[in-house]
Each structure stands twice: as C-alpha cells, then as structure tokens.
Design a protein around this motif. Sequence first.
Motif, PDB file in Angstrom:
ATOM      1  N   ALA A 328       0.838  -1.205   0.000  1.00  0.00           N
ATOM      2  CA  ALA A 328       0.000   0.000   0.000  1.00  0.00           C
ATOM      3  C   ALA A 328       0.874   1.255   0.000  1.00  0.00           C
ATOM      4  O   ALA A 328       0.590   2.232  -0.707  1.00  0.00           O
ATOM      5  CB  ALA A 328      -0.916  -0.012   1.217  1.00  0.00           C
ATOM      6  N   HIS A 329       1.932   1.226   0.796  1.00  0.00           N
ATOM      7  CA  HIS A 329       2.857   2.363   0.840  1.00  0.00           C
ATOM      8  C   HIS A 329       3.508   2.582  -0.524  1.00  0.00           C
ATOM      9  O   HIS A 329       3.573   3.709  -1.034  1.00  0.00           O
ATOM     10  CB  HIS A 329       3.932   2.127   1.897  1.00  0.00           C
ATOM     11  CG  HIS A 329       5.106   3.050   1.768  1.00  0.00           C
ATOM     12  ND1 HIS A 329       6.223   2.740   1.021  1.00  0.00           N
ATOM     13  CD2 HIS A 329       5.326   4.305   2.271  1.00  0.00           C
ATOM     14  CE1 HIS A 329       7.082   3.743   1.062  1.00  0.00           C
ATOM     15  NE2 HIS A 329       6.575   4.703   1.820  1.00  0.00           N
ATOM     16  N   ASP A 330       3.994   1.496  -1.123  1.00  0.00           N
ATOM     17  CA  ASP A 330       4.674   1.616  -2.410  1.00  0.00           C
ATOM     18  C   ASP A 330       3.723   2.104  -3.494  1.00  0.00           C
ATOM     19  O   ASP A 330       4.107   2.896  -4.370  1.00  0.00           O
ATOM     20  CB  ASP A 330       5.275   0.270  -2.814  1.00  0.00           C
ATOM     21  CG  ASP A 330       6.419  -0.140  -1.905  1.00  0.00           C
ATOM     22  OD1 ASP A 330       6.902   0.718  -1.132  1.00  0.00           O
ATOM     23  OD2 ASP A 330       6.831  -1.318  -1.958  1.00  0.00           O
ATOM     24  N   SER A 331       2.480   1.659  -3.428  1.00  0.00           N
ATOM     25  CA  SER A 331       1.485   2.096  -4.405  1.00  0.00           C
ATOM     26  C   SER A 331       1.202   3.590  -4.254  1.00  0.00           C
ATOM     27  O   SER A 331       1.148   4.324  -5.247  1.00  0.00           O
ATOM     28  CB  SER A 331       0.200   1.291  -4.228  1.00  0.00           C
ATOM     29  OG  SER A 331      -0.788   1.731  -5.129  1.00  0.00           O
ATOM     30  N   GLU A 332       1.041   4.050  -3.029  1.00  0.00           N
ATOM     31  CA  GLU A 332       0.815   5.478  -2.782  1.00  0.00           C
ATOM     32  C   GLU A 332       2.011   6.304  -3.264  1.00  0.00           C
ATOM     33  O   GLU A 332       1.851   7.390  -3.826  1.00  0.00           O
ATOM     34  CB  GLU A 332       0.587   5.724  -1.289  1.00  0.00           C
ATOM     35  CG  GLU A 332      -0.767   5.260  -0.783  1.00  0.00           C
ATOM     36  CD  GLU A 332      -0.968   5.605   0.682  1.00  0.00           C
ATOM     37  OE1 GLU A 332      -0.213   6.449   1.213  1.00  0.00           O
ATOM     38  OE2 GLU A 332      -1.882   5.027   1.305  1.00  0.00           O
ATOM     39  N   ARG A 333       3.209   5.786  -3.041  1.00  0.00           N
ATOM     40  CA  ARG A 333       4.405   6.512  -3.453  1.00  0.00           C
ATOM     41  C   ARG A 333       4.488   6.608  -4.971  1.00  0.00           C
ATOM     42  O   ARG A 333       4.843   7.663  -5.508  1.00  0.00           O
ATOM     43  CB  ARG A 333       5.644   5.793  -2.907  1.00  0.00           C
ATOM     44  CG  ARG A 333       6.947   6.550  -3.127  1.00  0.00           C
ATOM     45  CD  ARG A 333       8.072   5.940  -2.320  1.00  0.00           C
ATOM     46  NE  ARG A 333       9.309   6.657  -2.522  1.00  0.00           N
ATOM     47  CZ  ARG A 333      10.175   6.421  -3.509  1.00  0.00           C
ATOM     48  NH1 ARG A 333       9.909   5.450  -4.378  1.00  0.00           N
ATOM     49  NH2 ARG A 333      11.291   7.114  -3.632  1.00  0.00           N
ATOM     50  N   ARG A 334       4.145   5.525  -5.683  1.00  0.00           N
ATOM     51  CA  ARG A 334       4.163   5.580  -7.151  1.00  0.00           C
ATOM     52  C   ARG A 334       3.140   6.583  -7.679  1.00  0.00           C
ATOM     53  O   ARG A 334       3.427   7.340  -8.612  1.00  0.00           O
ATOM     54  CB  ARG A 334       3.894   4.193  -7.722  1.00  0.00           C
ATOM     55  CG  ARG A 334       5.083   3.229  -7.585  1.00  0.00           C
ATOM     56  CD  ARG A 334       4.851   1.984  -8.435  1.00  0.00           C
ATOM     57  NE  ARG A 334       3.746   1.199  -7.926  1.00  0.00           N
ATOM     58  CZ  ARG A 334       3.853   0.219  -7.022  1.00  0.00           C
ATOM     59  NH1 ARG A 334       5.042  -0.055  -6.516  1.00  0.00           N
ATOM     60  NH2 ARG A 334       2.803  -0.452  -6.649  1.00  0.00           N
ATOM     61  N   ARG A 335       1.951   6.609  -7.065  1.00  0.00           N
ATOM     62  CA  ARG A 335       0.919   7.578  -7.481  1.00  0.00           C
ATOM     63  C   ARG A 335       1.410   9.010  -7.262  1.00  0.00           C
ATOM     64  O   ARG A 335       1.196   9.891  -8.099  1.00  0.00           O
ATOM     65  CB  ARG A 335      -0.382   7.334  -6.730  1.00  0.00           C
ATOM     66  CG  ARG A 335      -1.167   6.122  -7.206  1.00  0.00           C
ATOM     67  CD  ARG A 335      -2.618   6.175  -6.729  1.00  0.00           C
ATOM     68  NE  ARG A 335      -2.719   6.207  -5.291  1.00  0.00           N
ATOM     69  CZ  ARG A 335      -2.772   5.124  -4.516  1.00  0.00           C
ATOM     70  NH1 ARG A 335      -2.714   3.906  -5.078  1.00  0.00           N
ATOM     71  NH2 ARG A 335      -2.902   5.225  -3.216  1.00  0.00           N
ATOM     72  N   ALA A 336       2.062   9.224  -6.133  1.00  0.00           N
ATOM     73  CA  ALA A 336       2.564  10.574  -5.835  1.00  0.00           C
ATOM     74  C   ALA A 336       3.650  10.986  -6.820  1.00  0.00           C
ATOM     75  O   ALA A 336       3.696  12.147  -7.264  1.00  0.00           O
ATOM     76  CB  ALA A 336       3.100  10.614  -4.401  1.00  0.00           C
ATOM     77  N   LEU A 337       4.490  10.044  -7.191  1.00  0.00           N
ATOM     78  CA  LEU A 337       5.538  10.371  -8.157  1.00  0.00           C
ATOM     79  C   LEU A 337       4.955  10.689  -9.524  1.00  0.00           C
ATOM     80  O   LEU A 337       5.420  11.613 -10.218  1.00  0.00           O
ATOM     81  CB  LEU A 337       6.510   9.186  -8.255  1.00  0.00           C
ATOM     82  CG  LEU A 337       7.439   8.983  -7.067  1.00  0.00           C
ATOM     83  CD1 LEU A 337       8.202   7.668  -7.206  1.00  0.00           C
ATOM     84  CD2 LEU A 337       8.406  10.143  -6.927  1.00  0.00           C
ATOM     85  N   ARG A 338       3.939   9.914  -9.932  1.00  0.00           N
ATOM     86  CA  ARG A 338       3.310  10.191 -11.222  1.00  0.00           C
ATOM     87  C   ARG A 338       2.622  11.554 -11.198  1.00  0.00           C
ATOM     88  O   ARG A 338       2.690  12.309 -12.174  1.00  0.00           O
ATOM     89  CB  ARG A 338       2.302   9.089 -11.568  1.00  0.00           C
ATOM     90  CG  ARG A 338       2.941   7.776 -12.006  1.00  0.00           C
ATOM     91  CD  ARG A 338       1.932   6.881 -12.679  1.00  0.00           C
ATOM     92  NE  ARG A 338       0.849   6.512 -11.791  1.00  0.00           N
ATOM     93  CZ  ARG A 338       0.861   5.414 -11.017  1.00  0.00           C
ATOM     94  NH1 ARG A 338       1.915   4.606 -11.039  1.00  0.00           N
ATOM     95  NH2 ARG A 338      -0.139   5.138 -10.236  1.00  0.00           N
ATOM     96  N   ALA A 339       1.960  11.843 -10.085  1.00  0.00           N
ATOM     97  CA  ALA A 339       1.260  13.123  -9.975  1.00  0.00           C
ATOM     98  C   ALA A 339       2.232  14.293 -10.014  1.00  0.00           C
ATOM     99  O   ALA A 339       1.904  15.381 -10.517  1.00  0.00           O
ATOM    100  CB  ALA A 339       0.449  13.180  -8.689  1.00  0.00           C
ATOM    101  N   GLY A 340       3.432  14.056  -9.505  1.00  0.00           N
ATOM    102  CA  GLY A 340       4.425  15.122  -9.508  1.00  0.00           C
ATOM    103  C   GLY A 340       5.211  15.214 -10.787  1.00  0.00           C
ATOM    104  O   GLY A 340       6.117  16.044 -10.909  1.00  0.00           O
ATOM    105  N   GLY A 341       4.904  14.353 -11.757  1.00  0.00           N
ATOM    106  CA  GLY A 341       5.569  14.419 -13.048  1.00  0.00           C
ATOM    107  C   GLY A 341       6.883  13.686 -13.035  1.00  0.00           C
ATOM    108  O   GLY A 341       7.700  13.911 -13.921  1.00  0.00           O
TER     109      GLY A 341
END
Length: 341
Positions: A328-341
């Motif tokens: 769950a943590h890794d998934s949230e981190r990937r989403r945040a990275l994508r959102a940040g470009g």
Amino acid sequence: MADTSLPHADTVAAARAGGDAQRLADALATQADALVKQGRWREATAALDECALLHAGLGQTEREAQLLRMAAALCRFSGDLEGARRRAEAALQRVPATHPAALAAWKELGETEMAAGRAAQAVAAWTGALQLAEAKEPPAARAALLERRAAAHVHGGASTAAAQDLARAQELLQGSGDAGAARRVRIEQATALQAAGRLQESAAMAQELVVEARASGDAAVLADTCLLLCAQALQRGDAAAARDAALQAREAALQAVAAPSYLAAARALADAQDALGQRVEAYRALATAWATLGDLLGSETARAWVEPLLAALARKWGAAAFKEVREAHDSERRRALRAGG
C-alpha cells in the motif's frame, strides 16, 4: 629469547639483558604503547604490569599508580573486569588520597564497576572521585563526574538521587557559562525525574527546554527534548501528542544533522502512528528514515540501522499484514511520483 611477534621486542630484550631497571621500564612502556595502537590489549596489559613493578622497585610510586590505572583500563576494554578492579584498587593504594593519580584511579574504578553492573560500588567510586575533585577540578570536570554518578544511580534504580546529581551538574555548567552543556544535562535530569515517577516535574522541565532550545537555536537539544516529550505522551496513552512530538524531533534532528536522534525520532514516529492504527504511516516513517539516513551515512549503514526496525514491525503485525502495508505504501508513493511528473 625475545618474542619477535611483539613490537620493539629487540629493544626490550636488550634492556632486559643489560639489567638496567629504568631502561627496561622505558622499553616496556614503548612496547605497551605500540601494542595498544595495534589493539592488542591483553599483551599491552602484561607489558604495563611489568613496567609498574619495575617502577615500584625504583620507588617511583606515582608512575606505578599511573601504569596500574592504564592497565586497569585495558583490562576493562578486553572484558577482564576483575583484573581491572584489582589494578584500579592497587593504584589507589600506591599514592596519597589527595594525589591527582588517585582521581584517575577512582574514575577508572567507577567505569569498571559500572561495566560489571555493580551500581552501589560504582556510586561509591564516583563519590570518591567527586570528593577529590571538589577543591581541584573545574566546574565542567565536576559536572561530568556528577553525570557519571547519576548514571550509576539510575542503574541501581535510584532515579531521585540521579536527578539531584544532574541538577547540581546543571548548576555548575550554567554557572560556568556553558549554557548548551547545561541544557543537555537538563534533558538527562528530566528523564531521571520521569523514571522516578515525578511525571509533572519532568514534563514541565521538558516544556521549558523546548522553549529555550528554540530561542537559542539549539536544534540538537530540541530534537532530544521532543523525543522525551514523545515518550511521555506514549506513557500516558496520548498517541496523537506522541506523533506531534516525534515529528518535531525528526525535523530538529535533520536541522542538527544528528543521525542517531533522527533514527530515534523515526522509530518514535512509527510507534505513535502504529498506536493510532495508521500502519501505512508507521511504515512510511521508517522507509523515509532509510532513504534520509542513506543520504547522510551511506546505504549500508542506513540498512543496518533501519532494517531491524522494519523486521520488528513485520514480527508485530505478521508477515502477511506487513506485506500488505508495504505494498500500500509503495502504491501510494508511485501515485505521488506520477502526480508530480
């Protein structure tokens, strides 16, 4: 025949053959110094023991006491605590009670008794050192002795006595103008008060320290004081307050570039988040610590520091739950990275 595996073996052998006690003592002292630098503490101790005997025969009791104290320290380093105790006590017997060499022997005896877990004997040794230091040593040196005696008191369960010693140490440091050192001692004092069950006094002192540390820009003291506030909050069951204190401690530790305090803050933050039922946030606190400490100390050191804490969470939660949280943590981190470009 000389033991050629020892440094300066030929010099020692020649001095021994010549029958000159002073020359042999000097050669053994040189050999002991070289052995210490090589980490060969037991062999260095043997050289110092013989050297001390030679000085005794020469009537040089002050030098004998100094060598016995040095040999005691080496025994302690190598785990021979009984040998360390015997030599420190012998050093005390070789010189007058008020001699500077006696102070060094009292201090060594205190460290030895602490290492052996003999709190009452350690307190007695530090008391002997303090009595000798009272009229001769500067405030900072006396404060350091009071801190060591306080540690012995804590080890023996006498937290109130420890707090009293630390209060005196703080007064000495404050009076000598070393406000930073005085603040650090007050953290120890507040911790001792907490251990003694004097929770309100401890909390009040910690809050005062937070104000002082912020005003003086002492980020290191601020970090450690916030860690104490976090522990106090967890003890009274206030996980939200513990989380807030841990976040402040982590920020201050980063500002101070204090890696051990940062790790302690990350661990405290993980504990607080876990107590709040926020497992992903608890995991994130340690994952972030791994990355941050990797930048500060290198990846291998960061792994050695943080991996055991993550393993402890896995044992506490169970392997399946830990894996779910990590994903769950890794998934949230990937989403945040994508959102940040």
